[in-house]
Every structure is written in C-alpha cells, then in structure tokens.
Design an enzyme around this catalytic site. Structure first.
Site, short mmCIF file in Angstrom:
data_model
loop_
_atom_site.label_atom_id
_atom_site.label_comp_id
_atom_site.label_asym_id
_atom_site.label_seq_id
_atom_site.Cartn_x
_atom_site.Cartn_y
_atom_site.Cartn_z
N GLU A 56 39.77 2.13 3.82
CA GLU A 56 40.51 1.07 4.52
C GLU A 56 39.60 0.34 5.52
O GLU A 56 38.48 0.79 5.80
CB GLU A 56 41.73 1.67 5.22
CG GLU A 56 42.70 2.28 4.20
CD GLU A 56 43.98 2.83 4.82
OE1 GLU A 56 44.08 2.91 6.07
OE2 GLU A 56 44.88 3.19 4.04
N GLU A 67 40.94 4.38 -7.01
CA GLU A 67 40.62 4.15 -8.43
C GLU A 67 39.55 3.07 -8.57
O GLU A 67 38.63 3.18 -9.39
CB GLU A 67 41.88 3.68 -9.18
CG GLU A 67 43.05 4.64 -9.15
CD GLU A 67 44.00 4.39 -7.98
OE1 GLU A 67 43.54 4.18 -6.84
OE2 GLU A 67 45.21 4.42 -8.21
N CYS A 110 44.95 -1.82 -9.38
CA CYS A 110 44.17 -0.75 -10.02
C CYS A 110 44.48 -0.64 -11.51
O CYS A 110 43.60 -0.34 -12.32
CB CYS A 110 44.40 0.58 -9.32
SG CYS A 110 43.60 0.64 -7.70
#
Ligand code: THU
Length: 155
Positions: A56, A67, A110
C-alpha cells in the site's frame, strides 16, 4: 498431459506448498492503511514458485495487490506463459498475522492481470482462494472468475 500422471495426493501436497508460500508472503504485506494483508504464490510449469504481497501507499490509489506484485516478478523472469496456478490468502492483520475465515478472491483488476497470463499460453490458470485460517480452500479457473474477458484477441 503431465498433470494426469500426478496422483491426487501429489496435487494436494503441491497445493499445500503453494498455499504455505502465499501465507508466508502475506506476513510481509505493507498494509498500514487497510490493515488487510494478502499473500499470493504463483506456480510455474517447471514447479518454481514466485510470491507477492500487497503493497500500500500513503497515496491510497497506488496500492498494488499481492497477485499483481507476484505476476510482475513472474514477468521479470520471462515466466508469464508458464503460469499454471496462483494461490491467494489474506485477512485482517492482528499482531503481525493475518486472521479470518473468509477466502480472498482476486479483485477485478487482478483477474484481468491473471487473464493476461492465461491468454498468452492458452492455459486456463487455476486460482486457489484461501481463508487466513485455511478452513476454506476454493479451486477456480480464471475463465470462471472472469468470463467474456477482454484480451489480446480483441486488439
Ligand atoms: N488486495 C490484494 O492484495 N488482492 C486482492 O485481490 C484484493 C485486495 C489488497 C489491496 C489492499 O492493500 C487490501 O487488500 C485491501 O483492499
């Protein structure tokens, strides 16, 4: 097909190894804003495992999912065509460990990133979605998670 020659026990052990790698990766999540850690582990056709965790940023929108981080590393290894299975696990971080009984299923972005690998190789990538306490282990295919996908054929 190579997979047909593997016993169910062998497949189970391989999945367990992949899930363990994803779980270990989640411990490195940089998730101070959401408090939600995710780990991903990709298995390539030659058996190698490549891991990722979420990452983050104080500028929230820059966050990278586990992922995508893992598949970015796979790309650096020229392995995108070799992606066979990806395991994803995550949950709320308490005392440095992920917690919870709900499986983490890849977000929409993702799914699209995983689809890129599938479209390149023609292999319907397996996606294993796991809860932090490992009580839930779901087996999906990317074609099931992202039907009618946009891919290279559309360009
Ligand atoms: N996250 C992932 O890493 N993978 C997903 O598929 C879903 C969400 C991360 C992003 C963010 O850091 C946190 O989980 C909460 O959304």
């Amino acid at each position: 097909m190579a997979l047909m020659a593997l016993s169910i026990g062998t497949c189970f052990a391989m999945d367990n190894e992949l899930i363990k790698a994803a779980h270990a990766a989640a411990a490195n999540a940089h998730a101070p804003y959401s408090g939600f850690g995710v780990g991903a582990a990709v298995r390539l056709s030659d058996g190698r495992i490549v891991i990722g965790c979420n990452f983050e940023n104080a500028s929230y929108g820059l966050t990278m999912c586990a992922e995508t981080v893992a598949l970015g590393s796979v790309t650096v290894m020229s392995g995108l065509r070799e992606v066979r299975t990806i395991a994803v696990i995550g949950g709320r971080i308490v005392n440095g460990a992920i917690n919870g009984s709900d499986p983490v299923r890849p977000c929409g972005r993702c799914r699209q990133v995983i689809y890129e690998a599938a479209a390149l190789s023609g292999y319907d990538v397996e996606v294993i979605c796991v809860s932090a306490d490992r009580s839930v282990v779901e087996h999906h295919r990317i074609s099931h998670l992202l039907p009618h996908a946009f891919g290279p054929d559309a360009l």
